[in-house]
Design a protein around this motif. Structure first.
Motif, PDB file in Angstrom:
ATOM      1  N   PRO A 348     105.103  39.254  -7.633  1.00  0.00           N
ATOM      2  CA  PRO A 348     105.525  38.956  -6.427  1.00  0.00           C
ATOM      3  C   PRO A 348     103.952  38.666  -5.775  1.00  0.00           C
ATOM      4  O   PRO A 348     102.678  39.120  -6.211  1.00  0.00           O
ATOM      5  CB  PRO A 348     106.087  40.310  -5.933  1.00  0.00           C
ATOM      6  CG  PRO A 348     106.463  40.916  -6.974  1.00  0.00           C
ATOM      7  CD  PRO A 348     105.695  40.539  -8.246  1.00  0.00           C
ATOM      8  N   ASP A 349     104.069  37.966  -4.625  1.00  0.00           N
ATOM      9  CA  ASP A 349     103.146  37.748  -3.796  1.00  0.00           C
ATOM     10  C   ASP A 349     102.808  38.656  -2.718  1.00  0.00           C
ATOM     11  O   ASP A 349     103.238  38.749  -1.548  1.00  0.00           O
ATOM     12  CB  ASP A 349     103.175  36.229  -2.988  1.00  0.00           C
ATOM     13  CG  ASP A 349     103.001  35.168  -3.927  1.00  0.00           C
ATOM     14  OD1 ASP A 349     102.563  35.525  -4.912  1.00  0.00           O
ATOM     15  OD2 ASP A 349     103.634  34.108  -3.535  1.00  0.00           O
ATOM     16  N   TYR A 350     102.275  39.892  -3.109  1.00  0.00           N
ATOM     17  CA  TYR A 350     102.129  41.014  -2.153  1.00  0.00           C
ATOM     18  C   TYR A 350     100.991  40.991  -1.269  1.00  0.00           C
ATOM     19  O   TYR A 350     101.146  41.613  -0.296  1.00  0.00           O
ATOM     20  CB  TYR A 350     101.930  42.188  -2.971  1.00  0.00           C
ATOM     21  CG  TYR A 350     100.466  42.562  -3.337  1.00  0.00           C
ATOM     22  CD1 TYR A 350      99.771  43.325  -2.522  1.00  0.00           C
ATOM     23  CD2 TYR A 350     100.211  42.200  -4.591  1.00  0.00           C
ATOM     24  CE1 TYR A 350      98.277  43.500  -2.962  1.00  0.00           C
ATOM     25  CE2 TYR A 350      98.510  42.366  -5.062  1.00  0.00           C
ATOM     26  CZ  TYR A 350      97.792  42.775  -4.236  1.00  0.00           C
ATOM     27  OH  TYR A 350      96.544  43.304  -4.426  1.00  0.00           O
ATOM     28  N   TYR A 351     100.102  39.987  -1.460  1.00  0.00           N
ATOM     29  CA  TYR A 351      98.873  40.082  -0.628  1.00  0.00           C
ATOM     30  C   TYR A 351      99.065  38.965   0.488  1.00  0.00           C
ATOM     31  O   TYR A 351      99.494  38.114   0.176  1.00  0.00           O
ATOM     32  CB  TYR A 351      97.554  39.961  -1.553  1.00  0.00           C
ATOM     33  CG  TYR A 351      96.265  40.047  -0.768  1.00  0.00           C
ATOM     34  CD1 TYR A 351      95.581  41.251  -0.925  1.00  0.00           C
ATOM     35  CD2 TYR A 351      95.633  39.326   0.544  1.00  0.00           C
ATOM     36  CE1 TYR A 351      94.661  41.621  -0.173  1.00  0.00           C
ATOM     37  CE2 TYR A 351      94.624  39.702   1.052  1.00  0.00           C
ATOM     38  CZ  TYR A 351      94.086  41.094   0.612  1.00  0.00           C
ATOM     39  OH  TYR A 351      92.907  41.446   1.403  1.00  0.00           O
ATOM     40  N   PRO A 352      99.065  39.529   1.927  1.00  0.00           N
ATOM     41  CA  PRO A 352      99.311  38.724   2.830  1.00  0.00           C
ATOM     42  C   PRO A 352      98.579  37.454   2.955  1.00  0.00           C
ATOM     43  O   PRO A 352      97.296  37.320   2.622  1.00  0.00           O
ATOM     44  CB  PRO A 352      98.830  39.483   4.035  1.00  0.00           C
ATOM     45  CG  PRO A 352      98.832  41.007   3.586  1.00  0.00           C
ATOM     46  CD  PRO A 352      98.348  40.895   2.263  1.00  0.00           C
ATOM     47  N   GLY A 353      99.223  36.520   3.520  1.00  0.00           N
ATOM     48  CA  GLY A 353      99.017  34.945   3.496  1.00  0.00           C
ATOM     49  C   GLY A 353      98.641  34.351   2.231  1.00  0.00           C
ATOM     50  O   GLY A 353      98.476  33.212   2.211  1.00  0.00           O
ATOM     51  N   SER A 354      99.026  34.633   1.242  1.00  0.00           N
ATOM     52  CA  SER A 354      99.064  33.991  -0.203  1.00  0.00           C
ATOM     53  C   SER A 354      99.803  32.750  -0.208  1.00  0.00           C
ATOM     54  O   SER A 354      99.357  31.787  -0.552  1.00  0.00           O
ATOM     55  CB  SER A 354      99.592  34.887  -1.297  1.00  0.00           C
ATOM     56  OG  SER A 354      99.421  34.316  -2.396  1.00  0.00           O
ATOM     57  N   ALA A 355     101.083  32.877   0.278  1.00  0.00           N
ATOM     58  CA  ALA A 355     101.784  31.618   0.144  1.00  0.00           C
ATOM     59  C   ALA A 355     101.083  30.603   0.959  1.00  0.00           C
ATOM     60  O   ALA A 355     101.391  29.254   0.565  1.00  0.00           O
ATOM     61  CB  ALA A 355     103.232  31.875   0.661  1.00  0.00           C
ATOM     62  N   ASP A 356     100.707  31.012   2.158  1.00  0.00           N
ATOM     63  CA  ASP A 356     100.212  30.124   3.015  1.00  0.00           C
ATOM     64  C   ASP A 356      99.064  29.502   2.367  1.00  0.00           C
ATOM     65  O   ASP A 356      98.568  27.861   2.564  1.00  0.00           O
ATOM     66  CB  ASP A 356      99.818  30.731   4.314  1.00  0.00           C
ATOM     67  CG  ASP A 356     100.772  31.080   5.321  1.00  0.00           C
ATOM     68  OD1 ASP A 356     101.921  30.288   4.780  1.00  0.00           O
ATOM     69  OD2 ASP A 356     100.790  32.026   5.848  1.00  0.00           O
ATOM     70  N   ARG A 357      98.185  30.208   1.807  1.00  0.00           N
ATOM     71  CA  ARG A 357      96.773  29.562   1.111  1.00  0.00           C
ATOM     72  C   ARG A 357      97.406  28.486   0.036  1.00  0.00           C
ATOM     73  O   ARG A 357      96.494  27.579  -0.280  1.00  0.00           O
ATOM     74  CB  ARG A 357      96.047  30.717   0.558  1.00  0.00           C
ATOM     75  CG  ARG A 357      95.450  31.424   1.635  1.00  0.00           C
ATOM     76  CD  ARG A 357      94.380  32.491   1.208  1.00  0.00           C
ATOM     77  NE  ARG A 357      94.708  33.514   0.259  1.00  0.00           N
ATOM     78  CZ  ARG A 357      95.402  34.547   0.856  1.00  0.00           C
ATOM     79  NH1 ARG A 357      95.465  34.759   2.237  1.00  0.00           N
ATOM     80  NH2 ARG A 357      95.906  35.613   0.103  1.00  0.00           N
ATOM     81  N   VAL A 358      98.195  28.910  -0.937  1.00  0.00           N
ATOM     82  CA  VAL A 358      98.780  27.967  -1.743  1.00  0.00           C
ATOM     83  C   VAL A 358      99.245  26.743  -1.354  1.00  0.00           C
ATOM     84  O   VAL A 358      98.972  25.718  -1.728  1.00  0.00           O
ATOM     85  CB  VAL A 358      99.833  28.869  -2.939  1.00  0.00           C
ATOM     86  CG1 VAL A 358     100.332  27.651  -3.590  1.00  0.00           C
ATOM     87  CG2 VAL A 358      99.329  30.027  -3.858  1.00  0.00           C
ATOM     88  N   ALA A 359      99.939  26.858  -0.186  1.00  0.00           N
ATOM     89  CA  ALA A 359     100.540  25.673   0.423  1.00  0.00           C
ATOM     90  C   ALA A 359      99.274  24.649   0.948  1.00  0.00           C
ATOM     91  O   ALA A 359      99.508  23.572   0.712  1.00  0.00           O
ATOM     92  CB  ALA A 359     101.432  26.024   1.554  1.00  0.00           C
ATOM     93  N   SER A 360      98.315  25.555   1.519  1.00  0.00           N
ATOM     94  CA  SER A 360      97.254  24.821   1.912  1.00  0.00           C
ATOM     95  C   SER A 360      96.740  24.082   0.753  1.00  0.00           C
ATOM     96  O   SER A 360      95.878  22.706   0.902  1.00  0.00           O
ATOM     97  CB  SER A 360      96.213  25.615   2.553  1.00  0.00           C
ATOM     98  OG  SER A 360      95.161  25.041   2.859  1.00  0.00           O
ATOM     99  N   ALA A 361      96.379  24.548  -0.350  1.00  0.00           N
ATOM    100  CA  ALA A 361      95.806  23.921  -1.530  1.00  0.00           C
ATOM    101  C   ALA A 361      96.585  22.518  -1.951  1.00  0.00           C
ATOM    102  O   ALA A 361      96.056  21.676  -2.356  1.00  0.00           O
ATOM    103  CB  ALA A 361      95.552  24.972  -2.415  1.00  0.00           C
ATOM    104  N   ARG A 362      97.889  22.966  -2.042  1.00  0.00           N
ATOM    105  CA  ARG A 362      98.631  21.990  -2.398  1.00  0.00           C
ATOM    106  C   ARG A 362      98.623  20.698  -1.221  1.00  0.00           C
ATOM    107  O   ARG A 362      98.872  19.400  -1.700  1.00  0.00           O
ATOM    108  CB  ARG A 362     100.038  22.175  -2.567  1.00  0.00           C
ATOM    109  CG  ARG A 362     100.238  23.345  -3.743  1.00  0.00           C
ATOM    110  CD  ARG A 362     101.655  23.842  -3.999  1.00  0.00           C
ATOM    111  NE  ARG A 362     101.593  24.643  -5.224  1.00  0.00           N
ATOM    112  CZ  ARG A 362     102.590  25.289  -5.886  1.00  0.00           C
ATOM    113  NH1 ARG A 362     103.810  24.811  -5.026  1.00  0.00           N
ATOM    114  NH2 ARG A 362     102.688  25.888  -6.812  1.00  0.00           N
TER     115      ARG A 362
END
Length: 565
Positions: A348-362
């Motif tokens: 799981p992505d437990y750390y806040p903002g992880s999904a947003d940072r991945v989306a930004s990289a993509r």
């Protein structure tokens, strides 16, 4: 600031003001006994600690990834407290904490202290691994010996009250930082937990109970308002934080446009010492050589671990691999690396903002490949304008830079790129075949010396430097408040060596038994911290149990589990 925040902060500071008087009167022997008590409490509540950590990180209690929580949680505090206690015993007896440790000259007029292995158990449990702490240039062995001990050389001269702003990713960071403030800097300390780790408050209060009862330590929770009230309190003498450079700058210079103006003018709004550990973009240099199929697979899993341990929420997670464009085995290695990223357990992505940072990289890199929840980016440029070299994604994102040249030219160029183009100086890794290291000779040694990083790992991960209690941990020295990079100062450093420059960790290129078959004297199998290790949780839980009470009888079960990994 609310009445509740004010009351919380004032109560903590008042208790520590009284506690500092008691701390100044506390003998080295009693301080060592306090460490023994903290060690005993850590052992007693280790299971509760790990179960709480699993809840925070959304890991089932039977997950093989739970080994990460054993080794970066209670194990790290157990070994840190025990190593500090040994240093205090040396000072009690009129010795230097580094007495008995191998010391040798290191390149550039430096002095190297071999801090691992220390004793037979280290040599058996991590056979083939080593770690040295290097002094800064011009510091000789006698000076290292004479200055080791830091604040415990003059225990009655206390340093006031320190604030530790805790981290939210690795759960031994905050308690180890508390010990460093208390012993290295000789300060009583209040720890403000990162809100992510608030569920750990009860177990940390149990572990530090002997220090809390005497007013040496306080552990509190709260948001940014509590942290701000603490660091700006007039009775607080120093601050240590772990986090991002953005958070550091907000604390030191303020927020918004005013904060930017203060930073540009070099006028901090926090007029007290602040030390920090802030992460960055960590590289892994892959030196070209002739590797077997097994070598390619193993080192691909090694690199994947450097990125995916704790799902990439590590300040020293490898974010960019630097490889040779002219390596004949380049494509085979990249294929193995993609496969290793795919094989690694999902989490799981437990750390806040992880999904947003991945989306930004993509979004930044349309060529990025999605490998499950992981992101793999090829074709990065060796230029500081490249976003992936200056943005710490703190998420499962791994990039690749290719540099031209034969192994000699490649390695020298890779070192220059890592030093000059990457953001941060916390840790750098080098993966190199033993034959390549031998052939490069002094040029390889020069590459290690020239890298400006606080921890350098050769055929190991810099995370092992974090786990080595007697190693120093922090950025390469020289950063300033207005360009803080990976931070200022060090922690861990249980030998209390004054102003170390770096830690150098070395490991075997191959796991046993292949290492022995190819002439490497190492008995270590696949490391239990590899994300692909099938028995990592069991091995690291048993290793933690060993750290509670080191004994020969516990070794066979650790070895048996490690060999099955």
């Amino acid at each position: 600031m609310t009445t509740t925040v004010t009351a919380t902060v004032e109560a903590a500071v008042a208790a520590l003001r009284r506690g500092e008087i008691e701390w100044a009167r506390t003998s080295l022997s009693a301080r060592r006994q306090l460490l023994d008590q903290i060690h005993g409490n850590t052992a007693r509540y280790a299971q509760e600690w790990v179960e709480t950590a699993a809840g925070i990180k959304k890991l089932p209690l039977d997950s093989p990834l739970l080994g990460e929580e054993w080794v970066t949680g209670p194990y790290s505090l157990l070994t840190g407290a025990a190593a500090l206690a040994e240093s205090l015993l040396a000072l009690e007896e009129g010795r230097s904490p580094v007495d008995g440790y191998p010391i040798r000259p290191a390149p550039g007029g430096r002095t190297a202290v071999e801090v691992f292995p220390h004793g037979v158990f280290d040599a058996l449990l991590l056979n083939g691994f080593s770690a040295e702490v290097w002094s800064r240039p011009g510091v000789d062995a006698e000076t290292v010996r004479a200055r080791a001990g830091l604040g415990q050389r003059t225990p009655a001269s206390t340093g006031g009250i320190g604030v530790v702003l805790g981290a939210g990713n690795i759960f031994s960071i905050a308690p180890l930082d508390v010990l460093y403030q208390l012993y290295a800097d000789n300060r009583v300390v209040v720890l403000k937990l990162n809100p992510i780790t608030d569920p750990l408050l009860p177990v940390l209060e149990k572990i530090f109970a002997p220090a809390i009862e005497r007013g040496f330590v306080r552990v509190i929770t709260g948001g940014a308002d509590v942290g701000s009230a603490l660091v700006h309190h007039p009775d607080v003498n120093a601050v240590h934080m772990t986090g991002s450079a953005l958070t550091h700058d907000a604390i030191v210079f303020g927020t918004g446009a005013e904060g930017e103006r203060n930073k540009a003018a070099g006028t901090p709004q926090l007029n007290k010492p602040i030390t920090s550990e802030l992460g960055g973009v960590s590289p892994t240099i892959v030196v070209p050589g002739r590797w077997s199929k097994a070598d390619l697979r193993f080192q691909a899993e090694h690199l994947a671990t450097q990125r995916l341990h704790n799902n990439g929420y590590n300040c020293v997670a490898a974010q960019v691999a630097v490889i040779s464009a002219d390596w004949p085995q380049k494509e085979r290695f990249l294929d193995e690396l993609r496969a290793a990223l795919e094989r690694a357990p999902q989490r799981p992505d437990y750390y806040p903002g992880s999904a947003d940072r991945v989306a930004s990289a993509r979004r930044t890199y349309p060529q990025a490949q999605a490998i499950g929840a992981r992101t793999f980016i090829e074709g990065l440029a060796p230029d500081r304008r490249e976003p992936a070299l200056r943005t710490e994604y703190f998420a499962p994102v791994l990039g690749v830079i290719e540099l031209p040249g034969d192994p000699d030219e490649f390695l020298a160029r890779a070192v220059r790129v890592c030093n000059d183009e990457f953001e941060g100086t916390l840790g750098a890794n080098i993966i190199a075949h033993p034959a390549s290291i031998k052939r490069l000779g002094e040029r390889f040694d020069k590459a290690v010396t020239d890298l400006r990083y606080g921890t350098i790992a050769v055929n190991a991960w810099t995370g092992l430097g974090y786990l080595t209690a007697r190693a120093s941990w922090g950025a390469f020295p020289g950063h300033i408040l207005s360009d803080v990079q990976s931070g200022i100062g060090v922690v861990h450093n249980a030998l209390l060596i004054a102003e170390p420059e770096r830690t150098v960790v070395r490991g075997p290129f191959r796991p046993s038994p292949r290492s022995l078959l190819h002439g490497e004297f190492s008995l270590s199998p696949k490391p239990p911290w590899f994300v692909t290790n099938r028995t990592g949780a069991t091995t690291l839980r048993r290793l933690t149990d060993f750290a509670k009470n080191p004994r020969v009888a516990a070794l066979p079960s650790i070895f048996a589990s490690a060999l099955r990994g």
